[in-house]
Design a protein around this motif. Structure first.
Motif, mmCIF file in Angstrom:
data_model
loop_
_atom_site.group_PDB
_atom_site.id
_atom_site.type_symbol
_atom_site.label_atom_id
_atom_site.label_comp_id
_atom_site.label_asym_id
_atom_site.label_seq_id
_atom_site.Cartn_x
_atom_site.Cartn_y
_atom_site.Cartn_z
ATOM 1 N N LEU A 45 0.881 -1.167 -0.117
ATOM 2 C CA LEU A 45 0.173 0.015 -0.026
ATOM 3 C C LEU A 45 0.886 1.350 0.030
ATOM 4 C CD1 LEU A 45 -2.856 -0.913 2.433
ATOM 5 C CD2 LEU A 45 -2.915 -0.948 0.119
ATOM 6 N N PRO A 46 0.430 2.462 -0.379
ATOM 7 C CA PRO A 46 -0.904 2.484 -1.016
ATOM 8 C C PRO A 46 -1.032 2.351 -2.256
ATOM 9 C CG PRO A 46 0.589 4.667 -1.285
ATOM 10 C CD PRO A 46 1.048 3.484 -0.490
ATOM 11 N N LEU A 47 -2.226 1.682 -2.709
ATOM 12 C CA LEU A 47 -2.545 1.451 -4.168
ATOM 13 C C LEU A 47 -3.373 2.511 -5.087
ATOM 14 C CD1 LEU A 47 -2.383 -1.386 -5.632
ATOM 15 C CD2 LEU A 47 -4.631 -1.928 -5.216
ATOM 16 N N SER A 48 -2.712 2.957 -5.751
ATOM 17 C CA SER A 48 -3.164 4.255 -6.424
ATOM 18 C C SER A 48 -2.558 4.589 -7.834
ATOM 19 C CB SER A 48 -3.064 5.395 -5.452
ATOM 20 O OG SER A 48 -1.895 5.774 -5.063
ATOM 21 N N LYS A 49 -3.270 5.464 -8.572
ATOM 22 C CA LYS A 49 -2.733 5.794 -9.879
ATOM 23 C C LYS A 49 -2.240 4.923 -10.994
ATOM 24 C CE LYS A 49 -0.736 10.089 -7.329
ATOM 25 N NZ LYS A 49 0.443 10.658 -6.913
ATOM 26 N N TRP A 50 -2.958 3.574 -10.902
ATOM 27 C CA TRP A 50 -2.450 2.701 -11.921
ATOM 28 C C TRP A 50 -3.854 2.023 -12.430
ATOM 29 C CZ3 TRP A 50 0.233 2.506 -7.131
ATOM 30 C CH2 TRP A 50 1.317 2.592 -7.121
ATOM 31 N N ASP A 51 -3.723 1.825 -13.747
ATOM 32 C CA ASP A 51 -4.823 1.066 -14.311
ATOM 33 C C ASP A 51 -4.417 -0.662 -13.987
ATOM 34 O OD1 ASP A 51 -2.793 0.083 -15.901
ATOM 35 O OD2 ASP A 51 -3.212 1.241 -17.728
ATOM 36 N N LYS A 52 -5.319 -1.441 -14.367
ATOM 37 C CA LYS A 52 -5.238 -2.650 -14.202
ATOM 38 C C LYS A 52 -3.905 -3.582 -14.529
ATOM 39 C CE LYS A 52 -7.352 -7.224 -14.716
ATOM 40 N NZ LYS A 52 -5.978 -8.145 -14.994
ATOM 41 N N THR A 53 -3.456 -3.130 -15.684
ATOM 42 C CA THR A 53 -1.865 -3.700 -15.933
ATOM 43 C C THR A 53 -1.056 -3.194 -14.928
ATOM 44 O OG1 THR A 53 -2.509 -3.820 -18.423
ATOM 45 C CG2 THR A 53 -0.402 -3.803 -17.994
ATOM 46 N N ARG A 54 -1.123 -2.101 -14.677
ATOM 47 C CA ARG A 54 0.120 -1.650 -13.708
ATOM 48 C C ARG A 54 -0.192 -2.045 -12.239
ATOM 49 N NH1 ARG A 54 0.704 4.717 -15.882
ATOM 50 N NH2 ARG A 54 1.682 4.088 -17.733
ATOM 51 N N VAL A 55 -1.296 -2.237 -12.101
ATOM 52 C CA VAL A 55 -1.707 -2.741 -10.757
ATOM 53 C C VAL A 55 -1.161 -4.502 -10.497
ATOM 54 C CG1 VAL A 55 -3.735 -3.609 -9.037
ATOM 55 C CG2 VAL A 55 -3.548 -1.217 -10.093
ATOM 56 N N ASP A 56 -1.438 -5.025 -11.639
ATOM 57 C CA ASP A 56 -1.005 -6.454 -11.690
ATOM 58 C C ASP A 56 0.502 -6.569 -11.587
ATOM 59 O OD1 ASP A 56 -3.611 -7.474 -11.892
ATOM 60 O OD2 ASP A 56 -3.694 -7.558 -14.140
ATOM 61 N N GLY A 57 1.222 -5.712 -12.387
ATOM 62 C CA GLY A 57 2.619 -5.876 -12.131
ATOM 63 C C GLY A 57 3.096 -5.244 -10.914
ATOM 64 N N LYS A 58 2.505 -4.200 -10.289
ATOM 65 C CA LYS A 58 2.894 -3.912 -8.951
ATOM 66 C C LYS A 58 2.682 -4.980 -7.876
ATOM 67 C CE LYS A 58 1.642 -0.846 -4.915
ATOM 68 N NZ LYS A 58 2.952 -1.170 -4.382
ATOM 69 N N ILE A 59 1.391 -5.844 -7.957
ATOM 70 C CA ILE A 59 1.273 -6.845 -6.879
ATOM 71 C C ILE A 59 2.189 -8.046 -7.057
ATOM 72 C CG2 ILE A 59 -0.591 -8.628 -6.022
ATOM 73 C CD1 ILE A 59 -1.228 -5.327 -5.347
ATOM 74 N N PHE A 60 2.569 -8.202 -8.480
ATOM 75 C CA PHE A 60 3.144 -9.526 -8.602
ATOM 76 C C PHE A 60 4.729 -9.083 -8.030
ATOM 77 C CE2 PHE A 60 6.711 -11.077 -11.672
ATOM 78 C CZ PHE A 60 6.484 -12.604 -11.377
#
Length: 345
Positions: A248-263
């Motif tokens: 966290l924080p989880l912000s300012k990303w679209d799905k592709t970037r969120v998936d990459g961040k979580i990975f």
């Protein structure tokens, strides 16, 4: 993740399953949903699910789901996706109360070979208060007392039917927690307590330490309680992911970037957990590991060769614990290539 599973001593056979909320305001994230789980008010959030191996307490699978989805389909999706994506077949689950429903119990037949244990909800037809009244006269009896992690518990096993399934109810009272809450309640609400009936007073004395674990595993109370207590390890993993992995924080990303961040965050979390397994028994912490080697003076020459100064005693000790020697020099070109191609060199 599959390579990590195959390369580490992780079977994934018996697993803890839980989730943590990731509040955010990302408009184009399909795993978002309004949810008030664990919150005073509703907010838009994604839930991160983890599956931890029972033997190693390391993640073997993770996934994202809308924040308000906690049902049979969630568990089914986790089970199938874990097998498809990393080749781990879950045959035993330790779950929170949210997942124990009629639909969840359906596939757990006597010959299914699948095992579960989980906390019983205090509602939804689980006969919560009924179980209390069945054992209330036994609670003061020392015969039914067990010790676990420095705490004393009343413990009683009762076979019962639930939604047409043979399930055992393991009934517990955390005696110290119950007494502490009861004493504090009387001090703050004496007049209200005095107006209670004897029946209500007796329930008030134990209710904050009273809980039931449901399971299709036929064993003794100590084992079931230990299985559930060890489930808190998954909460520690979530905390490490947030504290050290920048989950966290989880912000300012679209799905592709969120998936990459979580990975990326999950890989970082696994590294952190492996480091803790080495460091904590020796009296070191993650900040120790991050801080002490940072004092090494490094100089790079024109040929991309890095000269590293002689480590001090503390750094040498960390190096010994982790079995990672500190080199005198480092070829950046070869090192970079080896990171992307582990077979190189």
């Amino acid at each position: 993740m599959r390579s990590y599973i195959e390369g580490y001593e992780s079977s994934g056979k018996g697993c803890y399953v839980d989730s943590t909320p990731l509040p955010n305001e990302i408009r184009r994230l399909i795993s978002n949903a309004y949810c008030s789980h664990g919150k005073t008010g509703s907010c838009s959030q994604t839930r991160l699910f983890l599956v931890l191996d029972e033997e190693t307490d390391l993640p073997v699978w993770y996934g994202l789901t809308p924040g308000n989805v906690l049902d049979l389909s969630t568990i089914s999706d986790i089970t199938s996706d874990t097998f498809i994506s990393v080749g781990v077949e879950i045959d035993s689950m330790v779950l929170d109360a949210s997942y124990i429903t009629r639909e969840f119990l359906a596939p757990y037949t006597s010959d299914s070979g699948k095992m579960f244990s989980g906390k019983s909800p205090a509602s939804c037809g689980f006969q919560y208060k009924t179980r209390y009244h069945e054992v209330k006269n036994l609670i003061p009896n020392a015969k039914y007392e067990i010790l676990q992690n420095g705490k004393a518990y009343f413990a009683y096993k009762k076979e019962c039917g639930l939604f047409g399934k043979k399930v055992d109810s393991y009934i517990f009272v955390d005696q110290m927690k119950a007494l502490s809450w009861h004493t504090e309640y009387i001090e703050k609400h004496w007049e209200e307590f005095e107006r209670m009936s004897d029946k209500e007073k007796n329930w008030n004395r134990v209710k904050n330490g009273f809980f039931i674990l449901l399971s299709n595993i036929d064993t003794h109370c100590e084992e079931i309680l230990n299985r559930y207590i060890e489930r808190v390890d998954i909460e520690s993993v979530f905390k490490d992911a947030k504290d050290y992995g920048n989950l966290l924080p989880l912000s300012k990303w679209d799905k592709t970037r969120v998936d990459g961040k979580i990975f990326s965050d999950m890989l970082t979390t696994i590294v952190i957990l492996l480091l803790k397994k080495k460091l904590v028994p020796k009296g070191y912490s993650i900040p120790d590991f991050a801080g002490k080697p940072g004092s090494l003076m490094c100089c790079r020459n024109s040929e991309d060769i890095v000269n590293i100064e002689m480590p001090n005693m503390q750094v040498k000790e960390l190096s010994r614990i982790l079995n990672i020697p500190v080199p005198g020099t480092l070829d950046l070109n070869k090192y970079s290539r080896k990171i992307y191609d582990p077979t190189f060199g």
